[in-house]
Design a protein around this motif. Structure first.
Motif, PDB file in Angstrom:
ATOM      1  N   LEU A 185       0.862  -1.180   0.000  1.00 38.81           N
ATOM      2  CA  LEU A 185       0.000   0.000   0.000  1.00 38.81           C
ATOM      3  C   LEU A 185       0.898   1.229   0.000  1.00 38.81           C
ATOM      4  O   LEU A 185       1.709   1.409   0.913  1.00 38.81           O
ATOM      5  CB  LEU A 185      -0.887  -0.013   1.249  1.00 38.81           C
ATOM      6  N   VAL A 186       0.779   2.052  -1.039  1.00 35.76           N
ATOM      7  CA  VAL A 186       1.614   3.249  -1.180  1.00 35.76           C
ATOM      8  C   VAL A 186       0.713   4.476  -1.086  1.00 35.76           C
ATOM      9  O   VAL A 186      -0.220   4.624  -1.879  1.00 35.76           O
ATOM     10  CB  VAL A 186       2.371   3.258  -2.526  1.00 35.76           C
ATOM     11  N   ILE A 187       1.019   5.350  -0.132  1.00 32.96           N
ATOM     12  CA  ILE A 187       0.167   6.499   0.156  1.00 32.96           C
ATOM     13  C   ILE A 187       0.979   7.783   0.073  1.00 32.96           C
ATOM     14  O   ILE A 187       2.112   7.842   0.541  1.00 32.96           O
ATOM     15  CB  ILE A 187      -0.449   6.394   1.566  1.00 32.96           C
ATOM     16  N   GLY A 188       0.395   8.814  -0.506  1.00 33.11           N
ATOM     17  CA  GLY A 188       0.933  10.165  -0.407  1.00 33.11           C
ATOM     18  C   GLY A 188      -0.066  10.983   0.396  1.00 33.11           C
ATOM     19  O   GLY A 188      -1.252  11.022   0.053  1.00 33.11           O
ATOM     20  N   ALA A 189       0.380  11.604   1.490  1.00 33.90           N
ATOM     21  CA  ALA A 189      -0.547  12.342   2.358  1.00 33.90           C
ATOM     22  C   ALA A 189       0.165  13.545   2.953  1.00 33.90           C
ATOM     23  O   ALA A 189       1.307  13.435   3.404  1.00 33.90           O
ATOM     24  CB  ALA A 189      -1.082  11.440   3.473  1.00 33.90           C
ATOM     25  N   GLU A 190      -0.519  14.678   2.966  1.00 35.00           N
ATOM     26  CA  GLU A 190       0.098  15.913   3.472  1.00 35.00           C
ATOM     27  C   GLU A 190      -0.928  16.826   4.147  1.00 35.00           C
ATOM     28  O   GLU A 190      -2.078  16.920   3.707  1.00 35.00           O
ATOM     29  CB  GLU A 190       0.739  16.712   2.329  1.00 35.00           C
ATOM     30  N   ASP A 234      -4.303  20.370   1.420  1.00 32.99           N
ATOM     31  CA  ASP A 234      -4.153  19.109   2.149  1.00 32.99           C
ATOM     32  C   ASP A 234      -4.929  17.998   1.448  1.00 32.99           C
ATOM     33  O   ASP A 234      -5.938  18.250   0.781  1.00 32.99           O
ATOM     34  CB  ASP A 234      -4.673  19.259   3.577  1.00 32.99           C
ATOM     35  N   GLY A 235      -4.499  16.773   1.653  1.00 29.56           N
ATOM     36  CA  GLY A 235      -5.212  15.639   1.087  1.00 29.56           C
ATOM     37  C   GLY A 235      -4.362  14.387   1.095  1.00 29.56           C
ATOM     38  O   GLY A 235      -3.212  14.400   1.559  1.00 29.56           O
ATOM     39  N   ALA A 236      -4.927  13.306   0.578  1.00 27.24           N
ATOM     40  CA  ALA A 236      -4.211  12.029   0.542  1.00 27.24           C
ATOM     41  C   ALA A 236      -4.699  11.190  -0.628  1.00 27.24           C
ATOM     42  O   ALA A 236      -5.876  11.243  -1.000  1.00 27.24           O
ATOM     43  CB  ALA A 236      -4.413  11.262   1.842  1.00 27.24           C
ATOM     44  N   GLY A 237      -3.785  10.429  -1.208  1.00 28.26           N
ATOM     45  CA  GLY A 237      -4.115   9.479  -2.260  1.00 28.26           C
ATOM     46  C   GLY A 237      -3.347   8.197  -2.023  1.00 28.26           C
ATOM     47  O   GLY A 237      -2.271   8.217  -1.420  1.00 28.26           O
ATOM     48  N   ALA A 238      -3.906   7.075  -2.460  1.00 27.38           N
ATOM     49  CA  ALA A 238      -3.266   5.783  -2.191  1.00 27.38           C
ATOM     50  C   ALA A 238      -3.455   4.822  -3.348  1.00 27.38           C
ATOM     51  O   ALA A 238      -4.481   4.867  -4.046  1.00 27.38           O
ATOM     52  CB  ALA A 238      -3.850   5.174  -0.917  1.00 27.38           C
ATOM     53  N   VAL A 239      -2.468   3.967  -3.532  1.00 18.74           N
ATOM     54  CA  VAL A 239      -2.581   2.858  -4.482  1.00 18.74           C
ATOM     55  C   VAL A 239      -2.105   1.579  -3.807  1.00 18.74           C
ATOM     56  O   VAL A 239      -1.244   1.621  -2.922  1.00 18.74           O
ATOM     57  CB  VAL A 239      -1.764   3.079  -5.779  1.00 18.74           C
ATOM     58  N   VAL A 240      -2.676   0.483  -4.206  1.00 17.97           N
ATOM     59  CA  VAL A 240      -2.163  -0.831  -3.824  1.00 17.97           C
ATOM     60  C   VAL A 240      -1.537  -1.437  -5.058  1.00 17.97           C
ATOM     61  O   VAL A 240      -2.179  -1.524  -6.114  1.00 17.97           O
ATOM     62  CB  VAL A 240      -3.277  -1.761  -3.302  1.00 17.97           C
ATOM     63  N   ILE A 241      -0.257  -1.818  -4.943  1.00 14.60           N
ATOM     64  CA  ILE A 241       0.400  -2.508  -6.052  1.00 14.60           C
ATOM     65  C   ILE A 241       0.761  -3.919  -5.606  1.00 14.60           C
ATOM     66  O   ILE A 241       1.060  -4.159  -4.433  1.00 14.60           O
ATOM     67  CB  ILE A 241       1.642  -1.760  -6.578  1.00 14.60           C
ATOM     68  N   GLU A 242       0.727  -4.838  -6.554  1.00 10.28           N
ATOM     69  CA  GLU A 242       0.992  -6.234  -6.222  1.00 10.28           C
ATOM     70  C   GLU A 242       1.804  -6.898  -7.327  1.00 10.28           C
ATOM     71  O   GLU A 242       1.833  -6.435  -8.471  1.00 10.28           O
ATOM     72  CB  GLU A 242      -0.317  -6.994  -6.018  1.00 10.28           C
ATOM     73  N   GLY A 243       2.455  -7.986  -6.983  1.00  9.74           N
ATOM     74  CA  GLY A 243       3.287  -8.701  -7.934  1.00  9.74           C
ATOM     75  C   GLY A 243       2.486  -9.434  -8.985  1.00  9.74           C
ATOM     76  O   GLY A 243       1.416  -9.974  -8.711  1.00  9.74           O
ATOM     77  N   ALA A 244       2.999  -9.416 -10.199  1.00 10.05           N
ATOM     78  CA  ALA A 244       2.397 -10.147 -11.311  1.00 10.05           C
ATOM     79  C   ALA A 244       3.518 -10.568 -12.251  1.00 10.05           C
ATOM     80  O   ALA A 244       4.629 -10.031 -12.199  1.00 10.05           O
ATOM     81  CB  ALA A 244       1.365  -9.296 -12.041  1.00 10.05           C
ATOM     82  N   THR A 245       3.216 -11.504 -13.124  1.00  6.12           N
ATOM     83  CA  THR A 245       4.218 -11.991 -14.072  1.00  6.12           C
ATOM     84  C   THR A 245       3.978 -11.373 -15.444  1.00  6.12           C
ATOM     85  O   THR A 245       2.846 -11.369 -15.947  1.00  6.12           O
ATOM     86  CB  THR A 245       4.170 -13.520 -14.179  1.00  6.12           C
ATOM     87  N   ASP A 259      -8.515  22.332  -8.413  1.00  8.43           N
ATOM     88  CA  ASP A 259      -9.390  21.949  -7.305  1.00  8.43           C
ATOM     89  C   ASP A 259      -8.659  21.644  -6.005  1.00  8.43           C
ATOM     90  O   ASP A 259      -9.253  21.737  -4.923  1.00  8.43           O
ATOM     91  CB  ASP A 259     -10.209  20.713  -7.686  1.00  8.43           C
ATOM     92  N   HIS A 260      -7.393  21.259  -6.106  1.00  5.55           N
ATOM     93  CA  HIS A 260      -6.665  20.790  -4.925  1.00  5.55           C
ATOM     94  C   HIS A 260      -5.496  21.674  -4.528  1.00  5.55           C
ATOM     95  O   HIS A 260      -4.986  21.546  -3.409  1.00  5.55           O
ATOM     96  CB  HIS A 260      -6.126  19.372  -5.163  1.00  5.55           C
ATOM     97  N   GLY A 261      -5.027  22.545  -5.421  1.00  2.00           N
ATOM     98  CA  GLY A 261      -3.776  23.243  -5.170  1.00  2.00           C
ATOM     99  C   GLY A 261      -2.634  22.238  -5.177  1.00  2.00           C
ATOM    100  O   GLY A 261      -2.754  21.126  -5.686  1.00  2.00           O
ATOM    101  N   ASN A 262      -1.522  22.626  -4.604  1.00  2.00           N
ATOM    102  CA  ASN A 262      -0.349  21.761  -4.511  1.00  2.00           C
ATOM    103  C   ASN A 262      -0.436  20.973  -3.212  1.00  2.00           C
ATOM    104  O   ASN A 262      -0.282  21.531  -2.131  1.00  2.00           O
ATOM    105  CB  ASN A 262       0.923  22.611  -4.548  1.00  2.00           C
ATOM    106  N   THR A 263      -0.678  19.685  -3.309  1.00  2.00           N
ATOM    107  CA  THR A 263      -0.757  18.835  -2.125  1.00  2.00           C
ATOM    108  C   THR A 263       0.504  17.997  -1.939  1.00  2.00           C
ATOM    109  O   THR A 263       0.479  16.949  -1.295  1.00  2.00           O
ATOM    110  CB  THR A 263      -1.990  17.918  -2.184  1.00  2.00           C
ATOM    111  N   SER A 264       1.604  18.473  -2.520  1.00  2.00           N
ATOM    112  CA  SER A 264       2.915  17.847  -2.341  1.00  2.00           C
ATOM    113  C   SER A 264       2.870  16.355  -2.676  1.00  2.00           C
ATOM    114  O   SER A 264       2.427  15.983  -3.751  1.00  2.00           O
ATOM    115  CB  SER A 264       3.418  18.107  -0.917  1.00  2.00           C
TER     116      SER A 264
END
Length: 323
Positions: A137-142, A161-172, A277-282
């Protein structure tokens, strides 16, 4: 056959409080028109009193898990990219881990300011490819509103301010650019440019400090370095700019976004833009934009996506992936 890290789920969270440009007109010599014309920003979100980075990160995490049809127990690791953690320690990532009820695996924060999510995604990819983890689980939050100087119109109107997240998983995969998943990454830094974007406080000075920026210098470095890192990642992936379906850039300034796309030879019809809509949320800006781009039906399975960002350090980089 080649091990790839593919996106399984994505989500985001924004605080309820929306702050329009007009908010600043009573206290600063500025206007909605001035801010829009120079940055493209129309509004941003500010965290509520007591609403922390880990709180927002947890909301985004739950959204990404739900999107992927996953439970916290399916994760091996949590990485939170942030420059504004709740506490000096422990990490915001371990707070997310606890909030999700995840009692196994490992969690840590990564700090590369606005480039943080790109750095975190590259590191998560390395964990998966090397066999250290299967699902991350990879999250960017500020909560950048907490480090702004509201008497400095050159900086305080830019961030949100805000947060976004992705889940990445192994595949072939087959080991070609037709594979789904992360195809290439490129990370860079140059500490000689610290003074053009930094916070003038920290633990060893026993102050929180405020964000300071030399806007013209940041713009100059950003356009050149973002285009170059994107080209480097595309070359490593074996792709040409014309094969890109979407650029999902760090959402700092619309002029930077347009100039970078132009330097890559791509039109704005291939760029996901959320800065208005969000400005710079780093570190949160790229996963926020990815999530919005997916929700809007723009980014689809099989699309080639380029993400690129630059932040204090200077630190910059890019990731090329096939969705």
């Amino acid at each position: 056959m080649t091990k790839r890290a593919v996106v399984r789920g994505i989500g985001h969270y924004l605080p309820e409080r929306v702050v329009p440009n007009a908010y600043f007109e009573d206290s600063l010599e500025t206007s909605d028109e001035w801010i829009r014309s120079r940055t493209g920003i129309e509004r941003r979100h500010f965290a509520a009193e007591g609403e922390t980075t880990s709180h927002m990160a947890t909301h985004a995490a739950r959204a990404a898990l739900a999107d992927g049809g996953l439970e916290p127990g399916d994760l091996d690791a949590v990485i939170v990219a942030t420059s504004t953690p709740d506490l000096t320690f422990p990490s915001a990532a371990t707070m997310v881990q606890e909030a999700l009820g995840m009692t196994h695996g490992f969690a840590f924060d990564l700090q590369a300011v606005c480039a943080g999510f790109v750095y975190a995604l590259a590191n998560a990819n390395a964990l998966i490819v090397s066999g250290q983890a299967e699902r991350v689980l990879v999250i960017g939050a500020e909560t950048f509103s907490k480090i702004l100087d509201f008497e400095d119109r050159a900086t305080c109107v830019l961030f949100g301010d805000g947060a976004g997240a992705v889940v990445i998983e192994g595949a072939t995969g087959e080991g070609t650019s037709d594979d789904r998943g992360i195809l290439a990454t490129d990370l860079n830094s140059d500490g000689r440019h610290r003074e053009i974007l930094y916070v003038d406080g920290g633990v060893s000075t026993q102050t929180t400090g405020h964000l300071r920026m030399q806007g013209k210098e940041v713009f100059r470095h950003a356009v050149d370095k973002l285009a170059r890192t994107a080209h480097t990642s595309l070359e490593r992936a074996g792709l040409e700019p014309g094969e890109v379906d979407w650029i999902v850039p760090h959402q700092a300034n619309l002029r930077i976004i347009k100039a970078t796309a132009s330097k890559m030879g791509l039109g704005m019809d291939k760029v996901v833009v959320t800065v208005q809509d969000h400005g710079n949320t780093s570190a949160a800006s790229i996963p926020l934009a990815l999530s919005v781009g997916c929700a809007d039906g723009k980014i689809k399975r099989g699309d080639v996506v380029v993400t690129e960002a630059i932040g204090g350090g200077l630190a910059w980089g890019s990731v090329v992936l096939r969705w």
